[in-house]
Design a protein around this motif. Structure first.
Motif, short mmCIF file in Angstrom:
data_model
loop_
_atom_site.label_atom_id
_atom_site.label_comp_id
_atom_site.label_asym_id
_atom_site.label_seq_id
_atom_site.Cartn_x
_atom_site.Cartn_y
_atom_site.Cartn_z
N PRO A 77 22.93 34.64 32.81
CA PRO A 77 22.75 35.23 33.89
C PRO A 77 24.38 34.49 35.14
CG PRO A 77 20.75 34.17 33.44
CD PRO A 77 21.66 33.81 32.11
N ASP A 78 24.51 33.43 34.64
CA ASP A 78 25.52 32.77 35.49
C ASP A 78 27.00 32.78 34.96
OD1 ASP A 78 23.42 31.42 36.80
OD2 ASP A 78 22.70 29.76 35.60
N SER A 79 27.15 33.30 33.47
CA SER A 79 28.81 33.95 33.87
C SER A 79 29.04 34.82 34.41
CB SER A 79 28.05 33.62 32.33
OG SER A 79 28.46 35.53 31.52
N THR A 80 30.36 34.43 34.44
CA THR A 80 31.45 35.35 35.91
C THR A 80 32.71 35.61 33.99
OG1 THR A 80 32.21 33.46 36.49
CG2 THR A 80 30.27 35.46 37.85
N TYR A 81 33.39 36.55 34.83
CA TYR A 81 34.68 36.69 33.91
C TYR A 81 35.57 37.53 35.27
CZ TYR A 81 30.54 37.15 31.30
OH TYR A 81 29.79 36.78 30.61
N ALA A 82 36.67 36.91 34.38
CA ALA A 82 37.81 38.00 35.14
C ALA A 82 39.11 37.37 34.78
CB ALA A 82 38.56 37.10 36.61
N PHE A 83 40.18 39.11 34.57
CA PHE A 83 41.58 38.86 34.30
C PHE A 83 43.14 38.19 35.18
CE2 PHE A 83 39.66 41.15 31.12
CZ PHE A 83 39.45 40.82 30.21
N THR A 84 42.24 36.91 34.62
CA THR A 84 43.21 36.54 36.36
C THR A 84 45.08 37.13 36.56
OG1 THR A 84 42.97 34.69 36.09
CG2 THR A 84 41.73 34.65 37.51
N GLU A 85 45.72 37.11 35.12
CA GLU A 85 47.02 36.76 35.39
C GLU A 85 47.88 37.85 36.33
OE1 GLU A 85 45.06 36.91 30.86
OE2 GLU A 85 44.72 37.96 32.79
N ALA A 86 47.64 38.86 36.20
CA ALA A 86 48.35 39.94 37.34
C ALA A 86 48.64 39.02 38.63
CB ALA A 86 47.92 41.26 37.44
N LEU A 87 47.44 37.96 39.10
CA LEU A 87 47.66 37.25 40.32
C LEU A 87 48.80 35.94 40.47
CD1 LEU A 87 43.53 37.27 40.80
CD2 LEU A 87 45.36 39.04 41.46
N LEU A 88 49.36 36.08 39.42
CA LEU A 88 50.17 34.86 39.13
C LEU A 88 51.44 35.18 38.69
CD1 LEU A 88 47.90 31.66 37.00
CD2 LEU A 88 48.31 32.39 39.21
N GLY A 89 51.55 36.14 38.56
CA GLY A 89 52.37 36.98 37.68
C GLY A 89 52.68 37.40 36.64
N LEU A 90 52.15 37.39 35.62
CA LEU A 90 51.49 37.24 34.09
C LEU A 90 50.37 38.56 33.96
CD1 LEU A 90 50.84 33.45 33.32
CD2 LEU A 90 52.34 34.96 33.31
N ALA A 91 50.75 39.26 32.17
CA ALA A 91 50.03 39.80 32.09
C ALA A 91 48.59 39.25 31.00
CB ALA A 91 50.55 41.07 32.18
N PRO A 92 47.85 40.36 30.70
CA PRO A 92 47.30 39.98 29.99
C PRO A 92 47.47 40.19 28.40
CG PRO A 92 45.49 40.67 31.51
CD PRO A 92 47.16 40.72 31.45
N ALA A 93 48.45 39.71 27.60
CA ALA A 93 49.31 40.34 26.81
C ALA A 93 49.46 40.58 25.37
CB ALA A 93 50.96 39.74 27.28
N VAL A 94 49.03 39.10 24.55
CA VAL A 94 48.90 39.21 23.49
C VAL A 94 46.66 39.11 23.37
CG1 VAL A 94 50.19 37.43 22.52
CG2 VAL A 94 48.43 36.49 23.91
N ILE A 95 46.44 38.56 24.45
CA ILE A 95 45.19 38.71 23.95
C ILE A 95 44.47 40.69 24.03
CG2 ILE A 95 44.45 35.95 25.94
CD1 ILE A 95 43.76 37.73 27.37
N SER A 96 45.35 40.95 24.66
CA SER A 96 44.64 42.81 24.60
C SER A 96 44.79 42.86 22.85
CB SER A 96 46.07 43.50 25.22
OG SER A 96 45.91 43.45 26.12
N MET A 97 44.86 42.46 22.52
CA MET A 97 44.80 42.46 20.71
C MET A 97 43.58 42.75 19.90
SD MET A 97 48.52 40.87 19.10
CE MET A 97 48.63 39.54 19.69
#
Length: 245
Positions: free
Chosen positions: A115-135
């Motif tokens: 229950p204490d786990s959290t998740y976030a795709f933070t790439e776009a906030l840095l000017g990046l994208a979740p590219a290879v992890i999309s696979m």
């Protein structure tokens, strides 16, 4: 050199523990290399029925180590190794998962979190994208959830991660929830597990075959861009990048 991936075994289940608290188990060259080597050893060891991937500290994996990054090709190879390992890989998560860490989580066959786990795709906030992890991720995630969280970088909890397709189960007691899972894996035949895993990962493997070169190139181009360099610098300096409105 300090070991950042520890190994132990109990009744055919090899536990690989990410133990690099100084950088929140970020995907450094050392961690990616040690985890890849450990998985290769598990693949060739007939005494290993399944792999349990877990962590020390409050973070499962913080994503790319921006100070000591892994070789991008090595990270892609690691994700594919998890998917193609002829033995199930089960994630045990009791902490936070960010960016590239979500790719590692998504590559696992079964994922149970507390229950204490959290998740976030933070790439776009840095000017990046979740590219290879999309696979490993997009073949398994709910498209609407991916569309939202890829774009906004919002944090969300374990229950939402289950709905989004990132987790198998959210549980107050992670080890109690994993007990029947690990018991089932111990009761299954090695051949049956390998053949069954090949069925459920076929689409993910096809995605790697089709998109590795393109997405690796996109990722490299983004990391080399002026906007991403500013985003990473702002993150390391703990300030807002100039595009924040």
């Amino acid at each position: 050199m300090t070991t950042v991936v520890h190994r132990s075994r109990d009744r055919g289940i090899t536990t690989l523990t990410l133990d690099s608290p100084a950088n929140r188990n970020a995907l450094s060259a050392a961690l990616v290399g040690e985890l890849g080597a450990a998985l290769a050893d598990c693949a060739g060891d007939p005494g290993v029925r399944a792999v349990l991937l877990t962590h020390t500290g409050s973070t499962f994996c913080a994503g790319a180590d921006l100070r000591s990054p892994a070789d991008p090709a090595a990270f892609v190879a690691l994700l594919r190794a998890v998917v193609e390992l002829p033995k199930p890989v089960v994630a045990r998560v009791t902490g936070h998962v960010r960016a590239g860490g979500l790719g590692l989580l998504g590559a696992c066959d079964i994922a149970v979190a507390g229950p204490d786990s959290t998740y976030a795709f933070t790439e776009a906030l840095l000017g990046l994208a979740p590219a290879v992890i999309s696979m490993p991720l997009l073949p398994r995630m709910d498209p609407r959830a991916a569309g939202r969280y890829y774009l906004t970088g919002e944090r969300f909890g374990a229950a939402e991660a289950v709905r989004a397709g990132l987790l198998t189960e959210a549980a107050d007691d992670v080890d109690a929830a994993l007990a029947p899972v690990l018991d089932g894996l111990r009761r299954a035949s090695p051949q049956g597990l390998a053949a069954s895993k090949a069925l459920v990962t076929a689409t993910v493997v096809e995605t790697f075959d089709r998109w590795t070169e393109d997405l690796s190139a996109r990722s490299a181009a983004l990391f080399a861009s002026a906007e991403a360099k500013e985003g990473v610098t702002a993150f390391l300096e703990r300030r807002e990048p100039p595009w924040v409105l």
